[in-house]
Write a protein that holds these residues in place. Structure first.
Motif, PDB file in Angstrom:
ATOM      1  N   ILE A   1       0.833  -1.204   0.000  1.00  0.00           N
ATOM      2  CA  ILE A   1       0.000   0.000   0.000  1.00  0.00           C
ATOM      3  C   ILE A   1       0.870   1.257   0.000  1.00  0.00           C
ATOM      4  O   ILE A   1       0.566   2.242  -0.693  1.00  0.00           O
ATOM      5  CB  ILE A   1      -0.950  -0.013   1.213  1.00  0.00           C
ATOM      6  CG1 ILE A   1      -1.997  -1.117   1.035  1.00  0.00           C
ATOM      7  CG2 ILE A   1      -1.622   1.337   1.418  1.00  0.00           C
ATOM      8  CD1 ILE A   1      -2.892  -1.324   2.243  1.00  0.00           C
ATOM      9  N   ARG A   2       1.961   1.212   0.755  1.00  0.00           N
ATOM     10  CA  ARG A   2       2.870   2.366   0.788  1.00  0.00           C
ATOM     11  C   ARG A   2       3.447   2.619  -0.599  1.00  0.00           C
ATOM     12  O   ARG A   2       3.512   3.774  -1.060  1.00  0.00           O
ATOM     13  CB  ARG A   2       4.002   2.131   1.788  1.00  0.00           C
ATOM     14  CG  ARG A   2       4.882   3.357   2.028  1.00  0.00           C
ATOM     15  CD  ARG A   2       6.124   3.024   2.816  1.00  0.00           C
ATOM     16  NE  ARG A   2       7.021   2.166   2.045  1.00  0.00           N
ATOM     17  CZ  ARG A   2       7.827   2.600   1.071  1.00  0.00           C
ATOM     18  NH1 ARG A   2       7.854   3.885   0.744  1.00  0.00           N
ATOM     19  NH2 ARG A   2       8.598   1.761   0.424  1.00  0.00           N
TER      20      ARG A   2
ATOM     21  N   LEU B   1      -1.214   5.082  -1.550  1.00  0.00           N
ATOM     22  CA  LEU B   1      -2.619   5.307  -1.220  1.00  0.00           C
ATOM     23  C   LEU B   1      -2.709   6.241  -0.013  1.00  0.00           C
ATOM     24  O   LEU B   1      -1.907   6.141   0.914  1.00  0.00           O
ATOM     25  CB  LEU B   1      -3.316   3.986  -0.920  1.00  0.00           C
ATOM     26  CG  LEU B   1      -3.309   2.948  -2.053  1.00  0.00           C
ATOM     27  CD1 LEU B   1      -4.198   1.760  -1.678  1.00  0.00           C
ATOM     28  CD2 LEU B   1      -3.759   3.555  -3.373  1.00  0.00           C
ATOM     29  N   PRO B   2      -3.685   7.135  -0.013  1.00  0.00           N
ATOM     30  CA  PRO B   2      -3.743   8.160   1.041  1.00  0.00           C
ATOM     31  C   PRO B   2      -4.343   7.687   2.348  1.00  0.00           C
ATOM     32  O   PRO B   2      -4.251   8.382   3.362  1.00  0.00           O
ATOM     33  CB  PRO B   2      -4.621   9.239   0.417  1.00  0.00           C
ATOM     34  CG  PRO B   2      -5.538   8.470  -0.489  1.00  0.00           C
ATOM     35  CD  PRO B   2      -4.700   7.362  -1.060  1.00  0.00           C
ATOM     36  N   ALA B   3      -5.000   6.537   2.347  1.00  0.00           N
ATOM     37  CA  ALA B   3      -5.645   6.050   3.568  1.00  0.00           C
ATOM     38  C   ALA B   3      -5.584   4.537   3.605  1.00  0.00           C
ATOM     39  O   ALA B   3      -5.604   3.864   2.571  1.00  0.00           O
ATOM     40  CB  ALA B   3      -7.094   6.523   3.646  1.00  0.00           C
TER      41      ALA B   3
ATOM     42  N   GLY C   1       2.381   7.065   7.425  1.00  0.00           N
ATOM     43  CA  GLY C   1       1.893   8.442   7.395  1.00  0.00           C
ATOM     44  C   GLY C   1       0.518   8.587   6.784  1.00  0.00           C
ATOM     45  O   GLY C   1      -0.031   9.696   6.748  1.00  0.00           O
ATOM     46  N   ALA C   2      -0.058   7.482   6.288  1.00  0.00           N
ATOM     47  CA  ALA C   2      -1.403   7.539   5.719  1.00  0.00           C
ATOM     48  C   ALA C   2      -2.431   7.697   6.838  1.00  0.00           C
ATOM     49  O   ALA C   2      -2.198   7.315   7.990  1.00  0.00           O
ATOM     50  CB  ALA C   2      -1.690   6.270   4.918  1.00  0.00           C
ATOM     51  N   THR C   3      -3.572   8.245   6.501  1.00  0.00           N
ATOM     52  CA  THR C   3      -4.687   8.300   7.434  1.00  0.00           C
ATOM     53  C   THR C   3      -5.218   6.887   7.647  1.00  0.00           C
ATOM     54  O   THR C   3      -5.396   6.130   6.696  1.00  0.00           O
ATOM     55  CB  THR C   3      -5.802   9.203   6.895  1.00  0.00           C
ATOM     56  OG1 THR C   3      -5.298  10.537   6.776  1.00  0.00           O
ATOM     57  CG2 THR C   3      -7.001   9.206   7.819  1.00  0.00           C
TER      58      THR C   3
ATOM     59  N   ALA D   1      -0.194   8.806  14.982  1.00  0.00           N
ATOM     60  CA  ALA D   1      -1.002   8.440  13.817  1.00  0.00           C
ATOM     61  C   ALA D   1      -2.208   9.358  13.688  1.00  0.00           C
ATOM     62  O   ALA D   1      -2.746   9.857  14.682  1.00  0.00           O
ATOM     63  CB  ALA D   1      -1.461   6.992  13.941  1.00  0.00           C
ATOM     64  N   ARG D   2      -2.616   9.590  12.471  1.00  0.00           N
ATOM     65  CA  ARG D   2      -3.866  10.291  12.178  1.00  0.00           C
ATOM     66  C   ARG D   2      -4.906   9.202  11.881  1.00  0.00           C
ATOM     67  O   ARG D   2      -4.756   8.452  10.910  1.00  0.00           O
ATOM     68  CB  ARG D   2      -3.708  11.226  10.984  1.00  0.00           C
ATOM     69  CG  ARG D   2      -2.732  12.375  11.230  1.00  0.00           C
ATOM     70  CD  ARG D   2      -2.537  13.246  10.005  1.00  0.00           C
ATOM     71  NE  ARG D   2      -1.884  12.537   8.912  1.00  0.00           N
ATOM     72  CZ  ARG D   2      -2.462  12.177   7.786  1.00  0.00           C
ATOM     73  NH1 ARG D   2      -3.735  12.466   7.570  1.00  0.00           N
ATOM     74  NH2 ARG D   2      -1.797  11.537   6.852  1.00  0.00           N
TER      75      ARG D   2
END
Length: 321
Positions: A121-122, A126-128, A149-151, A176-177
């Motif tokens: 995924i990294r 992908l943003p989330a 660092g993704a949401t 984490a967000r």
């Protein structure tokens, strides 16, 4: 912690429209063409994002793995690993689906099932990342996802509140967000077991909250939004009667479109901001509020008593407050 976060240009929080995710999961039956068809259906239905599952069956499943009851009823394979192999998409296929999601103007999201899947995924940028409910207690996977660092959108199905609290502590320690998603890990979930009131309990952790919906009701997402959910995830299928583990707990395109419509209607009804006098109320406020009015003419030096006053419309004079 701030009760809002961002996924690319989309703000996720109580003052923003609900972020609606169409989960196509394994409902593509292992076909990249069918996956792309589901993506286009998600766009037509009004979804904001499409979620994939990224896994390698042989890495995920030990020889001792067993079917859940609902899987056993709906799958023809002899064991879970054999079932999942059918639904694997290889790297080029995943990239094709992500490209289609982007071309449709939606956000691509994926669920990993191992640390290696997180790395995939990294690399896909992908943003989330969606964390499936079983991995709420998977320290290694959660940390790897946080480090990208993704949401993160973290489901809480089949978890105790203490397990949720521990996961929140881990995630906050890694800066984490993330959002927490209420979820009931039953496929489909009966309405009497949906417990949408738990959304408010998750909000006490000080992060955005959402709902990963396994019911078959069109209204459930709208009620979740009215209860404070900022993110809604719902399985999308081409046919609820198709063989496979998730089709029966999914919405077909017609139902998914109605599902999104009811969410947007609920948002319009809910409104935003604190209690105030609305511009559309000003006319009625002026003509229906009341003023103090004298019952009789008074001369110079007369004393006004309570019996000399009445309250009448309009409210353009001395207020009766």
């Amino acid at each position: 912690m701030n009760q809002s976060l961002a996924i690319e240009s989309r703000q996720i929080g109580p003052d923003s429209p609900a972020f609606v995710i169409a989960e196509i999961g394994v409902n593509h039956d292992g076909s990249v063409d069918l996956a792309q068809q589901l993506v286009r259906s998600a766009k037509a239905c009004g979804a904001d994002a499409v979620k994939l599952q990224i896994f390698r069956a042989d890495a995920l499943m030990h020889d001792s793995s067993q079917f859940a009851g609902y899987q056993q009823e709906r799958c023809n394979e002899s064991n879970p690993a054999e079932m999942l192999r059918r639904y694997e998409l290889d790297g080029p296929a995943i990239q094709r689906v992500i490209t289609t999601i982007r071309e449709c103007g939606m956000v691509p999201i994926a669920t990993p099932f191992s640390v290696e899947d997180v790395e995939t995924i990294r690399q896909l940028k992908l943003p989330a990342i969606k964390i499936a409910s079983p991995d709420l207690v998977n320290h290694l996977l959660l940390e790897a996802a946080a480090r990208t660092g993704a949401t993160l959108l973290v489901s809480t199905g089949a978890a105790t509140i203490d397990e949720v609290h521990r996961a929140v502590q881990w995630l906050k320690s890694w800066n984490a967000r993330f959002a927490l998603l209420h979820c009931v890990s039953a496929y489909p979930t009966p309405i009497e077991e949906s417990h949408l009131g738990w959304i408010g309990q998750l909000a006490s952790f000080g992060v955005p909250v959402g709902f990963s919906d396994h019911t078959t009701e069109s209204i459930s997402g709208a009620i979740a939004v009215a209860s404070g959910a900022c993110v809604i995830e719902k399985h999308l299928t081409y046919d609820r009667n198709a063989p496979g583990p998730d089709h029966a707990a999914s919405a077909d395109p017609r139902d998914f479109a109605e599902y999104v419509r009811l969410i947007r209607l609920t948002e319009a009804l809910r409104g935003r901001g604190g209690k105030c006098v609305l511009p559309i109320e000003q006319d009625v406020r002026t003509v229906s509020r009341q003023s103090l009015v004298l019952r009789r003419d008074l001369g110079s030096g007369d004393t006004i008593g309570q019996g000399d006053l009445i309250v009448q419309r309009p409210g353009t004079g001395i207020s009766a407050a």
